[in-house]
Design a protein around this motif. Structure first.
Motif, PDB file in Angstrom:
ATOM      1  N   HIS B 347       0.836  -1.205   0.000  1.00  0.00           N
ATOM      2  CA  HIS B 347       0.000   0.000   0.000  1.00  0.00           C
ATOM      3  C   HIS B 347       0.869   1.252   0.000  1.00  0.00           C
ATOM      4  O   HIS B 347       2.024   1.220   0.393  1.00  0.00           O
ATOM      5  CB  HIS B 347      -0.923  -0.009   1.207  1.00  0.00           C
ATOM      6  N   GLY B 348       0.250   2.340  -0.428  1.00  0.00           N
ATOM      7  CA  GLY B 348       0.944   3.627  -0.404  1.00  0.00           C
ATOM      8  C   GLY B 348       1.780   3.852  -1.649  1.00  0.00           C
ATOM      9  O   GLY B 348       1.480   3.356  -2.733  1.00  0.00           O
ATOM     10  N   THR B 349       2.819   4.635  -1.456  1.00  0.00           N
ATOM     11  CA  THR B 349       3.663   5.020  -2.584  1.00  0.00           C
ATOM     12  C   THR B 349       5.092   4.546  -2.348  1.00  0.00           C
ATOM     13  O   THR B 349       5.416   4.045  -1.287  1.00  0.00           O
ATOM     14  CB  THR B 349       3.710   6.551  -2.712  1.00  0.00           C
ATOM     15  N   LYS B 350       5.907   4.719  -3.361  1.00  0.00           N
ATOM     16  CA  LYS B 350       7.335   4.446  -3.185  1.00  0.00           C
ATOM     17  C   LYS B 350       8.129   5.527  -3.910  1.00  0.00           C
ATOM     18  O   LYS B 350       7.774   5.929  -5.019  1.00  0.00           O
ATOM     19  CB  LYS B 350       7.692   3.068  -3.761  1.00  0.00           C
ATOM     20  N   VAL B 351       9.169   5.982  -3.250  1.00  0.00           N
ATOM     21  CA  VAL B 351      10.047   6.967  -3.873  1.00  0.00           C
ATOM     22  C   VAL B 351      11.197   6.240  -4.559  1.00  0.00           C
ATOM     23  O   VAL B 351      11.775   5.319  -3.992  1.00  0.00           O
ATOM     24  CB  VAL B 351      10.631   7.936  -2.817  1.00  0.00           C
ATOM     25  N   PHE B 352      11.478   6.621  -5.781  1.00  0.00           N
ATOM     26  CA  PHE B 352      12.612   6.026  -6.486  1.00  0.00           C
ATOM     27  C   PHE B 352      13.586   7.121  -6.918  1.00  0.00           C
ATOM     28  O   PHE B 352      13.174   8.215  -7.285  1.00  0.00           O
ATOM     29  CB  PHE B 352      12.142   5.276  -7.743  1.00  0.00           C
ATOM     30  N   ALA B 353      14.863   6.779  -6.850  1.00  0.00           N
ATOM     31  CA  ALA B 353      15.877   7.675  -7.410  1.00  0.00           C
ATOM     32  C   ALA B 353      16.208   7.126  -8.788  1.00  0.00           C
ATOM     33  O   ALA B 353      16.800   6.069  -8.923  1.00  0.00           O
ATOM     34  CB  ALA B 353      17.107   7.704  -6.529  1.00  0.00           C
ATOM     35  N   LEU B 354      15.766   7.841  -9.787  1.00  0.00           N
ATOM     36  CA  LEU B 354      15.891   7.387 -11.168  1.00  0.00           C
ATOM     37  C   LEU B 354      17.197   7.939 -11.746  1.00  0.00           C
ATOM     38  O   LEU B 354      17.348   9.147 -11.895  1.00  0.00           O
ATOM     39  CB  LEU B 354      14.686   7.923 -11.937  1.00  0.00           C
ATOM     40  N   THR B 355      18.133   7.047 -12.036  1.00  0.00           N
ATOM     41  CA  THR B 355      19.416   7.516 -12.550  1.00  0.00           C
ATOM     42  C   THR B 355      19.889   6.610 -13.682  1.00  0.00           C
ATOM     43  O   THR B 355      19.219   5.659 -14.049  1.00  0.00           O
ATOM     44  CB  THR B 355      20.498   7.515 -11.451  1.00  0.00           C
ATOM     45  N   GLY B 356      21.054   6.888 -14.184  1.00  0.00           N
ATOM     46  CA  GLY B 356      21.612   6.092 -15.277  1.00  0.00           C
ATOM     47  C   GLY B 356      21.335   6.734 -16.618  1.00  0.00           C
ATOM     48  O   GLY B 356      21.266   7.956 -16.737  1.00  0.00           O
ATOM     49  N   LYS B 357      21.073   5.900 -17.644  1.00  0.00           N
ATOM     50  CA  LYS B 357      20.935   6.417 -19.011  1.00  0.00           C
ATOM     51  C   LYS B 357      19.510   6.890 -19.287  1.00  0.00           C
ATOM     52  O   LYS B 357      18.878   6.461 -20.247  1.00  0.00           O
ATOM     53  CB  LYS B 357      21.313   5.306 -19.999  1.00  0.00           C
ATOM     54  N   ILE B 358      18.990   7.726 -18.403  1.00  0.00           N
ATOM     55  CA  ILE B 358      17.607   8.147 -18.537  1.00  0.00           C
ATOM     56  C   ILE B 358      17.558   9.634 -18.838  1.00  0.00           C
ATOM     57  O   ILE B 358      18.417  10.380 -18.391  1.00  0.00           O
ATOM     58  CB  ILE B 358      16.840   7.796 -17.242  1.00  0.00           C
ATOM     59  N   ALA B 359      16.559  10.052 -19.621  1.00  0.00           N
ATOM     60  CA  ALA B 359      16.490  11.461 -20.009  1.00  0.00           C
ATOM     61  C   ALA B 359      16.259  12.370 -18.807  1.00  0.00           C
ATOM     62  O   ALA B 359      16.970  13.352 -18.611  1.00  0.00           O
ATOM     63  CB  ALA B 359      15.399  11.666 -21.053  1.00  0.00           C
ATOM     64  N   ASN B 360      15.240  12.050 -17.981  1.00  0.00           N
ATOM     65  CA  ASN B 360      14.952  12.885 -16.813  1.00  0.00           C
ATOM     66  C   ASN B 360      15.383  12.169 -15.547  1.00  0.00           C
ATOM     67  O   ASN B 360      14.571  11.533 -14.896  1.00  0.00           O
ATOM     68  CB  ASN B 360      13.453  13.163 -16.676  1.00  0.00           C
ATOM     69  N   SER B 361      16.631  12.262 -15.172  1.00  0.00           N
ATOM     70  CA  SER B 361      16.990  11.613 -13.918  1.00  0.00           C
ATOM     71  C   SER B 361      16.448  12.481 -12.793  1.00  0.00           C
ATOM     72  O   SER B 361      16.290  13.686 -12.936  1.00  0.00           O
ATOM     73  CB  SER B 361      18.492  11.407 -13.807  1.00  0.00           C
ATOM     74  N   GLY B 362      16.141  11.844 -11.681  1.00  0.00           N
ATOM     75  CA  GLY B 362      15.580  12.610 -10.584  1.00  0.00           C
ATOM     76  C   GLY B 362      14.876  11.721  -9.589  1.00  0.00           C
ATOM     77  O   GLY B 362      15.020  10.497  -9.595  1.00  0.00           O
ATOM     78  N   LEU B 363      14.115  12.386  -8.707  1.00  0.00           N
ATOM     79  CA  LEU B 363      13.453  11.699  -7.621  1.00  0.00           C
ATOM     80  C   LEU B 363      11.967  11.613  -7.940  1.00  0.00           C
ATOM     81  O   LEU B 363      11.330  12.627  -8.180  1.00  0.00           O
ATOM     82  CB  LEU B 363      13.645  12.542  -6.361  1.00  0.00           C
ATOM     83  N   VAL B 364      11.411  10.402  -7.969  1.00  0.00           N
ATOM     84  CA  VAL B 364      10.002  10.286  -8.312  1.00  0.00           C
ATOM     85  C   VAL B 364       9.269   9.504  -7.227  1.00  0.00           C
ATOM     86  O   VAL B 364       9.824   8.584  -6.647  1.00  0.00           O
ATOM     87  CB  VAL B 364       9.793   9.592  -9.674  1.00  0.00           C
TER      88      VAL B 364
END
Lengths: 131, 595
Positions: B347-364
Motif C-alpha cells: 500500500h501507499g507510494t514508493k520513492v525512487f531515485a531514477l538515474t543512469g541512461k535516462i532522459a529525466n533523472s531525478g526523484l520520483v
C-alpha cells in the motif's frame, strides 16, 4: 519562543496556514493581472498592485491570484488591470487607482457586477482569432 | 502586507552543488537592490525531484518553473519577472508554452507522480518549523499524544498496511507491536538514515527537504512503543541533511515538541544524531546498532531481533527514513485512506531515485503498482540520446535487472521478487544498449566485496571468488564450467551468509544469467562483448571505404596508435591500442567500428 501547549500549537498552525495558503496556486480560480509596463508603472500600477494585495487580505479573500504582466497596449488609460472571474466576461479596467481597486474587489470579485465606468475592452479583440 | 511573489529555490544537495546557494543569495541581493525586498519572499526549499534540470527556481503565484538557472540569472529574474511581470522565457522548462500555461502540473515528469513522502519537498522551507506546522505538521503528534492509545496508533498502521521502505518490506505495525510488547522499562526508537545503495538518494532528499516529518514520526513511534529516546543513524557524507536535522531538532525543542513534557502531555521524548562513517553494511540493522554503541559495524545473528534485544540490549524499533515519513500522514488521514493507494500486496507510494541512461533523472514518487514502463518512459522521458532500452537495475547491489519483457509488471514488493529482483530502498539505474550485463554485475560485485565486513566466510570468500570468475569472463578466459561454479557459490552465499548483504551479493550475477544468458555465452564461447564494454574483448577497426582521411582520430588518439596519410584511409595498430574509444567518439563519418 517558549515551549508551547496544545492550544499554542493549534493557534500557530492556523495563523501560519493563512500565510502559506497565499503561496498555493491550487484552488485560485480568479485572477487579477496588473499591467506593469513602463507606462503602467509610471501611472501608478505599483500602488494598484499593492492595493489589491492588501484589500484582498483585509477582506479575507483567498481564491484570487494577483499577478502582473507587461503593457496591455492601453497606455492612455494606465494603470490597467485585467480581472478574470469564472462565469463573468474577462474584463480590462483602465484608470485604476487605490479607490477603484476597492470598488473592483467589492463589486466585481465579491458582488459579481462589472464596474462599468472603468471597463475597457481588449484592444481589437474582435479581429483576434478566438480558439 | 502580504508578499506578492514567492521565489522558491531548490536547496537539495544536487542543486546546491550546481550553485543554488549562490542563486539564493543573489536573488535576495537583487530583490533588495531593485527595491522589492519587502514584497518578495525568497525561500530555500527541499529537492523538487527534477534533478536532471537543476538548479530549479519556481516563482509563485505565476507558477513559473525555471530550470538550469545560473547565479548570474538572478538579476534578470528579478528585473523581468518580478518587476516587469515578463517571464524569462529562455529559462522556462517548456519554452513553447505561453504565459499562464506553464503550470508545474503540466510537466510530464510530475503527472504520474503522487506525493506522500515528498509532500513538503520543494514546497516549504525545511529550516523553518512554522512552514511545516502550517502544512498540518505536528497535527498527527497532537492526535497521538492526546487522543490515541498506543494500541490505536499501532492499529492505524495495521489498517494502513504500511511496509518497511528500507528494502525488506516488513510490516511496520508488526515491528512496532513487537517492540511495544517486549518487556522492559527502557526502549529505543532508531531511524535508519544510512542510505548506501549506489545511485540512491531518496532518504537524503527527504531529510533535506522535510526533516520534521521524520522527527514527528519518531516521536509518535516513541509514544506507541513506550520509548523516550530516539537515535537517527546517518552517514557523515550527508552534511546538508545532518545540518537540516540539527536545525529542525533545535526548533522542535524550542517549541516544546521534543524534550520533556511534550505539549504539556506529560510525555518525554528526545532524539540524538549518530554519524556513521559510510559503511554499506551499517545499513543492516544489527550492524547499525553495533555502530551506534561504538563497536565495529558488524551484523549479529538474529534472533534475538532488535525488537526484543536491540540497542544496549533494550527493545529497539528500527525504521527507515521513508517509512517514518509516511507515518504522520497515516495518522492524520487514517489507515483506510492510505490503504486504498497502491496494490493489495503493497500500500501507499514508493520513492525512487531514477538515474543512469535516462532522459529525466531525478526523484520520483509513485503509487505502488505503477509499472516500470510508466516510470522509465512517461516520467523518466525514456532513454537519453535516442539509444535502446536494455534493462533497469532495482535494489542496487542486492537486486537484479528488469528487462523489456517485464516492463509492464506492476511494481510492488511481491511483484519484483517474482521477477528475480527486489524493491530495495529505491535506487533505479537504467541501462541502455551500450551497457554490458557482465560488466554491470562486476561493478556491483566489486561494491559488495569492498563493503563486506568480513565477519562470515560465505560473504568474505564467496564474494571475492565470484568477482574473480567474472574478471576471468570479461577478459575472455571464461569457460562454461564457470557458470556452474557461479551457481554453486551463489547458493552457498544465499544459504550461509550471516546478513542480507552477503545473502544478496550474488543477485546481480544471477539475474544477469537469468535474463541475458546469451550475453554470458558471447563472452565465454565467442570471446566477444556485444555491448563493446569489456576492453579485453574488443578491437577498434577503421573501414577504409568510409574513412576520408580527415586525421581527426589520429590527433585524438592518446597513444599514437593510429597512422595514415592525409586524405588516405587510416589504420589502427591494435597492439598499441589501449581501447579508450576516443577515436570512435571522434569520427564523424562512422568509419570506426567495434568488433
Amino acid at each position: 519562543m517558549a515551549k508551547m501547549t496544545l492550544e499554542d500549537l493549534r493557534k500557530l498552525r492556523e495563523s501560519k496556514q493563512d500565510a502559506l495558503r497565499k503561496r498555493d496556486v491550487e484552488g485560485k480560480d480568479c485572477q487579477v493581472i496588473v499591467g506593469m509596463g513602463t507606462c503602467g508603472i509610471a501611472a501608478g500600477a505599483k500602488v494598484v498592485l499593492d492595493a489589491f494585495l492588501s484589500e484582498l487580505e483585509a477582506k479575507g479573500i483567498e481564491n484570487v491570484s494577483v499577478t502582473q504582466t507587461g503593457c496591455m497596449g492601453l497606455c492612455h488609460v494606465e494603470p490597467t488591470v485585467e480581472v478574470i472571474v469564472p462565469g463573468m466576461p474577462d474584463v480590462i479596467y483602465g484608470n485604476v487607482d487605490a479607490k477603484v481597486v476597492k470598488q473592483i474587489v467589492a463589486d466585481h470579485i465579491i458582488g459579481k457586477k462589472l464596474v462599468s465606468e472603468h471597463v475597457f475592452d481588449k484592444p481589437a479583440a474582435d479581429i483576434l482569432k478566438k480558439d | 502586507m502580504a508578499f506578492r511573489n514567492y521565489i522558491l529555490v531548490c536547496g537539495g544537495t544536487g542543486c546546491e552543488s550546481s550553485r543554488s546557494e549562490e542563486i539564493y543569495q543573489n536573488l535576495i541581493k537583487e530583490c533588495e537592490a531593485q527595491g522589492v525586498k519587502d514584497e518578495v519572499q525568497v525561500i530555500k526549499t527541499g529537492c523538487f525531484g527534477f534533478c536532471e534540470q537543476g538548479p530549479i527556481v519556481k516563482i509563485l503565484p505565476e507558477d513559473a518553473f525555471y530550470v538550469k538557472v545560473k547565479p548570474e540569472d538572478a538579476k534578470e529574474l528579478v528585473a523581468e519577472h518580478i518587476i516587469k511581470g515578463r517571464e524569462v522565457t529562455r529559462l522556462l522548462y517548456d519554452k513553447n508554452q505561453s504565459k499562464r500555461n506553464t503550470k508545474v502540473e503540466d510537466i510530464q515528469f510530475y503527472q504520474k507522480q503522487f506525493r506522500i513522502v515528498l509532500r513538503n519537498c520543494g514546497k516549504i522551507d525545511p529550516e523553518n518549523i512554522d512552514e511545516y506546522i502550517a502544512r498540518d505538521g505536528y497535527e498527527a503528534l497532537e492526535k497521538a499524544l492526546f487522543e490515541m492509545t498506543p494500541e490505536q496508533i499501532v492499529d492505524e498502521l495495521k489498517t494502513a498496511g504500511l511496509r518497511g521502505r528500507g528494502g525488506a518490506g516488513f510490516p511496520t505495525w508488526m515491528k512496532w507491536n513487537f517492540t511495544k510488547s517486549s518487556p522492559g522499562e527502557i526502549k529505543y526508537v532508531v531511524c535508519n538514515a544510512d542510505e548506501g545503495d549506489p545511485g540512491a538518494y531518496m532518504d537524503r532528499s527527504t531529510l533535506e527537504g522535510d526533516p520534521h516529518s521524520v522527527l514527528e514520526a519518531m516521536t509518535i513511534c516513541g509514544k506507541a512503543i513506550g520509548a523516550h529516546q530516539g537515535f537517527i543513524y546517518i552517514r557523515a557524507e550527508y552534511p546538508l541533511a545532518i545540518h537540516r536535522l540539527e536545525v529542525a531538532m533545535k526548533q522542535s525543542r524550542e517549541y516544546g515538541l521534543l524534550g520533556k513534557d511534550i505539549l504539556g502531555s506529560g510525555f518525554d521524548f528526545d532524539i540524538e544524531i549518530r554519524l556513521g562513517a559510510g559503511a554499506f553494511v551499517c545499513g543492516e540493522e544489527t550492524a547499525l546498532l553495533q555502530s551506534i554503541e561504538g563497536h565495529r559495524g558488524m551484523p549479529q545473528p538474529r534472533p534475538p531481533f532488535p525488537a526484543v534485544k536491540g540497542l544496549w540490549g533494550k527493545p529497539t524499533c528500527i525504521n527507515n527514513v521513508e517509512t517514518f515519513a509516511n507515518v504522520a500522514v497515516i495518522i492524520n488521514k487514517g489507515g483506510n485512506w492510505f490503504n486504498k493507494i497502491g496494490t493489495d500486496d503493497s500500500h501507499g507510494t514508493k520513492v525512487f531515485a531514477l538515474t543512469g541512461k535516462i532522459a529525466n533523472s531525478g526523484l520520483v514518487e509513485v503509487p505502488m503498482g505503477t509499472t516500470l514502463r510508466e516510470i522509465v518512459f512517461d516520467i523518466g522521458g525514456g532513454i537519453a540520446n535516442g539509444k535502446k532500452f536494455k534493462a533497469v537495475q532495482t535494489g542496487g547491489p542486492s537486486g537484479g535487472v528488469i528487462t523489456e519483457e517485464n516492463l509492464d509488471t506492476p511494481i510492488d514488493f511481491g511483484g519484483l521478487i517474482k521477477i528475480g529482483s527486489m524493491m530495495g530502498s529505491g535506487g533505479m539505474i537504467v541501462m541502455d544498449e551500450d551497457d554490458c550485463i557482465v560488466d554491470v554485475a562486476k561493478f556491483y560485485l566489486n561494491f559488495s566485496v569492498d563493503e563486506s565486513c568480513g565477519k562470515c566466510a560465505p560473504c568474505r570468500i564467496g564474494g571475492r571468488s565470484l568477482l574473480h570468475i567474472l574478471d576471468k569472463i570479461t577478459c575472455g578466459n571464461g569457460t562454461l564450467e564457470d557458470i556452474d561454479t557461479i551457481h554453486k557459490i551463489a547458493h552457498a552465499m544465499q544459504k550461509g551468509a550471516l546478513c542480507a548483504l552477503g545473502q544478496t551479493t550474488p543477485n546481480p550475477v544471477l539475474s544477469g544469467l537469468r535474463y541475458f544468458p546469451e550475453e554470458y555465452r558471447a563472452h565465454i564461447v565467442d570471446k566477444k562483448c556485444p555491448a563493446g564494454k569489456c576492453k579485453k574483448l574488443i578491437t577498434y577497426v577503421i573501414d577504409p571505404a568510409k574513412c576520408i582521411g580527415c586525421t581527426a582520430c589520429a590527433r585524438k588518439c592518446p597513444v599514437g596508435a593510429i597512422s595514415g596519410e592525409r586524405k588516405q584511409p587510416h589504420k589502427i595498430n591494435t597492439a598499441a591500442c589501449i581501447k579508450c574509444g576516443a577515436c570512435y567518439a571522434t569520427c564523424k563519418f562512422g568509419a570506426i567500428s567495434i568488433h
